[in-house]
Design a protein around this motif. Sequence first.
Motif, short mmCIF file in Angstrom:
data_model
loop_
_atom_site.label_atom_id
_atom_site.label_comp_id
_atom_site.label_asym_id
_atom_site.label_seq_id
_atom_site.Cartn_x
_atom_site.Cartn_y
_atom_site.Cartn_z
N PHE A 591 0.84 -1.20 0.00
CA PHE A 591 0.00 0.00 0.00
C PHE A 591 0.87 1.25 0.00
O PHE A 591 1.97 1.26 0.55
N VAL A 592 0.39 2.31 -0.63
CA VAL A 592 1.04 3.62 -0.55
C VAL A 592 0.08 4.59 0.11
O VAL A 592 -1.14 4.43 0.02
N ASN A 593 0.62 5.57 0.81
CA ASN A 593 -0.24 6.51 1.52
C ASN A 593 -0.26 7.90 0.89
O ASN A 593 -0.88 8.82 1.42
N LYS A 594 0.43 8.05 -0.25
CA LYS A 594 0.41 9.35 -0.91
C LYS A 594 0.59 9.17 -2.42
O LYS A 594 1.46 8.41 -2.85
N VAL A 595 -0.23 9.86 -3.18
CA VAL A 595 -0.13 9.80 -4.63
C VAL A 595 0.00 11.22 -5.16
O VAL A 595 -0.73 12.12 -4.75
N GLU A 596 0.96 11.43 -6.07
CA GLU A 596 1.12 12.75 -6.68
C GLU A 596 0.76 12.67 -8.16
O GLU A 596 1.16 11.74 -8.86
N TRP A 597 0.00 13.65 -8.61
CA TRP A 597 -0.43 13.70 -10.01
C TRP A 597 0.42 14.70 -10.77
O TRP A 597 0.81 15.72 -10.21
N VAL A 598 0.69 14.43 -12.03
CA VAL A 598 1.44 15.36 -12.86
C VAL A 598 0.62 15.68 -14.10
O VAL A 598 -0.24 14.91 -14.52
N GLU A 599 0.91 16.81 -14.70
CA GLU A 599 0.12 17.30 -15.82
C GLU A 599 0.68 16.87 -17.19
O GLU A 599 -0.04 16.89 -18.18
#
Length: 607
Positions: A591-599
Motif C-alpha cells: 500500500f502507498v499513503n500518498k499519490v502525486e499527479w502530474v500534468e
Amino acid sequence: PVKNPPITDVISQLYLWRTLAVDLIRSGNWPLWNPYSSSGAPLLANLQSAPFLPFNVLLLLPKYFGWGIYLFSQSILAAFGMYLLLTKYKLERIPRIAGALVFCLSGLMSTYVEFAMAVFAAASLVWIFFAIEAFRQTRKRRYLVLLTTAFVWLYLSGHAQLGLYGTILFLVYLYQSIFKRVEFKRITILPLIFWILAIGITALQLFPTFDYLSGSSIRGIESYSKLYNFGLAPWYEFIKIIAADFFGNPVTYNYWGFFYYHDVSLFLGTLTLPFLVPLIFRRFRNSIINFWGAVFVISLLIGFDNPLSHVLYSFPIPLLTNSSASRIFFLVSLSGAILLAFSIQRYILDKKFSSFVQRSNLLIFSGLLVLLTGLVIVTFPQNPVFLPGDSTVINLKISLRNSILPLTLLGILIISLRFISNRRIVVYIVVLLLFLDLGRYFLKHNPFVDSSLVYPRTPTIDFLQNQQDYFRLARADAEIMPPNTWIAYGLSSAEGYDPLSMERYSRLINRSNRGSFSGGVTRYIEVKEYPSKFLDALNVKYFLAVKRDEEGKVKGDFLNRKLDSSGFKKVFEDKNSVVLENPDAKDRAYFVNKVEWVESESELIHK
C-alpha cells in the motif's frame, strides 16, 4: 564449454519464451504474460515467443529431446517442401534433390536453425508456392486449405521480416503467373480469399503484436541496427556465396568478417554458383526462371550496401528497416535452390547449356583466385585476429587456409566436366559434393550439447528456489547468470533482455541507474546502480555476485566495496558465488499513503 558464442539468444530468449508459452497453455492459461523478466513483460504480444505455432506440439515431448526434434523439423519441412515444389515445376528427381539440399542446408537456413524461428518461416514459403502451383494445375480446393495453413504457419512462426517478404512474394507471384490467364476469378480470387482467411486466423497473434510494436515497445526507436549499418553487408562478403569461411568462423574463434557470421552468410554450396551463371542468357530461361532470378538479384541488392539499399533503410518502414537487412538472404537460399534445380535439369538435357557450364567453371575458378588474392590484400591488414594464448593469427592465413576446400571442389567439378562425357554421372558427383559441402557447413555451425549442460542446477539456484516468499533478483555481476535464464528455474528478475522491451520500463531502469528517464532506450535491461529506491519498489530482494579477491580473480574472498557499503547482508555463498539480501525491498504488492499527479510527460520526467 561453448562451441558457438554468438547464438546465445537461443538459450537467453527463444527456448525460454517458447517453452513458457507451451507450459502456460498446457496448464490452461492464456499465454499473455511473462512474469519472470523485466518485472513482467508481454509474452503473447512478443511475436518471437510464437505461442500458437502448430509445431509447438513437439515441445510436449520430453524437455530437450523435444527441442532437438523441433529444430530438425525445420530443415526436414524445408527440404520436403522444396522437393514437392520442384515436382510441380516438372523437374526430374536428381534436380529436385539438389534443390532441396541447397535450400535446407545453405546460408541462413543453416546458421539460423538453432533459433527455431526464421527457418520455420522460410520453410513455409515453399509450401505456399507449392500450394499455388498445385491448385493452378489441378483446381483442387484442398490445396487452398494447404495455402491457408502455410500462411498461418508463416505468420505464427515469429519472424516479422519473412512474414512481410513472403506476403509480397505471394502477391507478385500471383500477378506474374495467374493475372495474365483467362480464368481470372477461379485461380486468382480464391487464393486471395484463402490468404485473407489466414490473416483472420492469426489475428489473435498479429493484433496484440501490432499494438505492442506501435505503442509500448522500444522496437521503433532503438538504434541497434544502425550501429551495424542496418546489417547491410559490404561488397566483399559476396565471396561467401562460394567460400563460407573465407573470413573465418565463430566456432573456431577466428571470425573477422562483417557483423555476425550467422546474419550475413550467403553460402549456397561451392558448386552452386557455377551452375547459375549460364542462366543469365535469355535462351536458357523461362518465366519461372525469370521470376526466381529476379528474386535472387533483388534480394542481393537489398541485402548489400549500395545507394539503393541505403535509401530504403533510411526510411522507418515497419517490420522491415528495424531489423537486419541481411536477413533477406533467406530469399537468396530459396531462389538460388530453385535456379540450381532448373540449371541441373538443363545441364542434363541440353548439350549447349552443358558447354556453357564448363566454360563458366573455368572462368569462375580463375576469377576466384584473383578475387581471393585481392580481398586478402585489401582487407587483412586492417583486421588482425587475436586468439587465446597470446597467439596472433593474421587474416591472410585464415583466408588462404579456408580457400583450399572451395578451390578443391571447383577443381573436381572442372575435371569432371572435362573428362566425364556422361552428364548424368557428372550430376551425381555434383549432388554428392553439394551434400558433403553443405553438410559440413551445417554441422560445423550448430552445436550438439549434452543435455546436462543446459540450465544446470547449482547450490545458489537451489537456495533461491527454496525461498518461500515472492521476490525478484538482480545481478551485481552480469556473467553470474545470463539474461532471462532465470526463467528456466521459475525465478523472477527486474532485469531482462528483449528486442521488444517495454519503452517505459527501459526508461525507468535508466533512471534507477542514475541516468535520465528521457535517455536512450535499449533491449538490455541491466541493474548497474544500487542501492536504489526504484529497485526497492520493484521487490528486488536478492543480489547475485561473483566472489573475487583484491586482484579480481574469481574464487577469491568476496570483495565488493559497493555491495559492502550498501547495507545488503550476505545470506548464502557457494564456491564462487554469493547471494546478498536487500533489507529495504518492498513486498511484491504493498500500500502507498500518498499519490502525486502530474500534468505532462515533462513534469513526470522531472518528478
